[in-house]
Design an enzyme around this catalytic site. Structure first.
Site, PDB file in Angstrom:
ATOM      1  N   GLN A 113       0.788  -1.341  -0.075  1.00 10.42           N
ATOM      2  CA  GLN A 113      -0.122  -0.159   0.019  1.00 10.42           C
ATOM      3  C   GLN A 113       0.771   1.280   0.001  1.00 10.42           C
ATOM      4  OE1 GLN A 113      -2.202  -0.225   3.588  1.00 10.42           O
ATOM      5  NE2 GLN A 113      -0.706   0.319   4.732  1.00 10.42           N
ATOM      6  N   GLU A 188      -0.996  -5.432  14.029  1.00  3.60           N
ATOM      7  CA  GLU A 188      -0.979  -4.659  13.151  1.00  3.60           C
ATOM      8  C   GLU A 188      -0.157  -5.143  12.117  1.00  3.60           C
ATOM      9  OE1 GLU A 188      -0.954  -2.090  10.817  1.00  3.60           O
ATOM     10  OE2 GLU A 188      -2.078  -1.220  12.246  1.00  3.60           O
ATOM     11  N   ASP A 219      -0.607 -10.774  10.635  1.00  7.19           N
ATOM     12  CA  ASP A 219      -1.893 -11.016   9.872  1.00  7.19           C
ATOM     13  C   ASP A 219      -3.074 -10.844  10.898  1.00  7.19           C
ATOM     14  OD1 ASP A 219      -4.437 -12.429   8.704  1.00  7.19           O
ATOM     15  OD2 ASP A 219      -3.139 -11.896   6.866  1.00  7.19           O
ATOM     16  N   GLY A 220      -4.099 -10.129  11.041  1.00  6.06           N
ATOM     17  CA  GLY A 220      -5.076 -10.227  11.993  1.00  6.06           C
ATOM     18  C   GLY A 220      -5.865 -11.297  12.068  1.00  6.06           C
ATOM     19  N   ASP A 238     -10.622  -2.711  13.840  1.00  9.21           N
ATOM     20  CA  ASP A 238     -10.667  -1.428  13.148  1.00  9.21           C
ATOM     21  C   ASP A 238     -10.033  -1.896  11.899  1.00  9.21           C
ATOM     22  OD1 ASP A 238     -10.445   1.123  12.553  1.00  9.21           O
ATOM     23  OD2 ASP A 238      -8.796   1.439  13.982  1.00  9.21           O
ATOM     24  N   TYR A 307     -15.215  11.205   6.777  1.00  9.91           N
ATOM     25  CA  TYR A 307     -15.576   9.795   6.185  1.00  9.91           C
ATOM     26  C   TYR A 307     -16.669  10.004   4.958  1.00  9.91           C
ATOM     27  CZ  TYR A 307     -12.838   7.292   9.807  1.00  9.91           C
ATOM     28  OH  TYR A 307     -11.742   6.758  10.298  1.00  9.91           O
TER      29      TYR A 307
END
EC number: 2.1.1.53
Length: 371
Positions: A113, A188, A219-220, A238, A307
């Site tokens: 990203q 995270e 990795d969550g 989140d 947002y």
């Protein structure tokens, strides 16, 4: 603080004035299955800030900053003004959100990203991932306070909590208001997001050193799947939007892993999009949650100025066991002034009335969600 890294090495190209931090030469990673401080890590808005364009300008594409050569505006539209960040996405076609940029603070690119931080004219520091606003320093507190206090205010004495995402530290900041908490795991995936926090938000990053905190770089979704059964009192997801790598965080297998990791009567809160744009997505999320969580399944919403459409939603679910009434908080942090640590600023948005009001939906949304 304990830091555990499960990331694999990836290459990063820092472009034109990006700031490598803490020895990172191989940049940043995309929030997949565990993202940072705010919900919307939109995939279809990529950030591009390149020097060396003719006339000293940069092209405006999907969430970028445009610059002026002193003579004319450059971009895809005559309405695009120089020195402004604009956020575009296929998730909200036909509209965009723009902020005036005072200063570009950080920009990096990895295999996963684009990470950008800039100082805005109205909302302080703004973090974007892949061209989508994740958090604003002076406008993101409604999202953060609600994603923490809606679930934790609904159960007595939470002790063990998992945060998926949260690498900047806003979510952790709010969570430390609860003296009953004994352990906080933060998963995270993006180590550079944590580095950005350490450099530009030191008052937040300092909380990573709390002895109750374990920061896991990985990795969550995989972390939740491997977690001990019935271990956590609460899990806060989140995440980014349910497209691309984050899609797994909104699907039934992930919710099944979350339910397994929660104790009986445990709670989960995950961001759940905007009622103005994403009712089809929300209905699918609710359907998945109703199949998995045998306690209660609820949708709440709040207002966040930066947002899309100015609102964001949350799914709040509980596992079978002690009854959880999300709509009537049993542990409202605003009533327990002794719980607020002196070093923490007062709540800016959350209170018991806002908590209850978050579950009151407009008629069109209520009828679709309840159908």
């Amino acid at each position: 603080m304990e830091v555990i890294s499960t990331n694999t090495n990836g290459s990063t190209i820092f472009k034109n004035g990006a700031i490598p931090m803490n020895g990172h030469q191989n940049g940043t990673s995309k929030h997949q299955n565990g993202t940072s401080e705010h919900p919307n890590g939109h995939q279809n808005g990529t950030s591009e800030h390149q020097n060396g364009h003719q006339n000293g300008t940069s092209e405006q594409q999907n969430g970028t900053i445009s610059h002026d050569n002193g003579n004319k505006l450059v971009g895809n539209s005559n309405c695009i003004k120089p020195g402004w960040f604009s956020e575009f996405s296929a998730l909200w076609p036909g509209e965009a959100f723009s902020l005036k940029v005072e200063k570009l603070l950080f920009q990096g690119k990895s295999d996963y990203q684009d990470v950008m931080l800039f100082e805005s004219a109205t909302y302080g520091k703004v973090l974007t991932l892949d061209g989508a606003i994740q958090h604003t320093e002076n406008g993101g507190f409604p999202y953060t306070e609600m994603i923490v206090h809606l679930p934790l205010g609904s159960i007595p004495n939470p002790k063990k909590v998992l945060i998926i995402g949260g690498g900047i530290g806003f979510t952790l900041f709010e969570m430390l208001r609860y003296p009953s908490i004994e352990k906080i795991d933060i998963v995270e995936i993006d180590d550079v997001v944590v580095d950005v926090s350490r450099k530009f938000f030191p008052y937040l990053a300092a909380n990573f050193n709390d002895p109750r905190v374990t920061l896991v770089l990985g990795d969550g979704a995989a972390f939740v799947k491997a977690a001990q059964a019935e271990y956590y009192d609460a899990i806060i997801v989140d995440s980014s939007d349910p497209i691309g790598p984050a899609k797994d965080l909104f699907e039934r297998p992930f919710f099944e892993a979350v339910a397994k990791a929660l104790r009986p009567g445990g709670v989960v809160c995950t961001q759940a999009e905007s009622i103005w744009l994403h009712m089809h997505i929300i209905k699918q999320i609710i359907a998945n949650c109703r199949q998995v969580f045998k306690g209660s399944v609820n949708y709440a919403w709040t207002t966040v100025p930066t947002y899309p459409t100015g609102v964001i939603g949350y799914m709040l679910c509980s596992t079978e066991g002690p009854e959880v009434d999300f709509k009537n908080p049993v542990n409202p942090i605003d009533k327990e002034t002794t719980q607020v640590k002196p070093k923490l600023a007062p709540l800016k948005f959350y209170n018991s009335d806002i908590h209850k009001a978050a579950f009151i939906l407009p008629s069109f949304a209520r009828s679709m969600i309840e159908s």
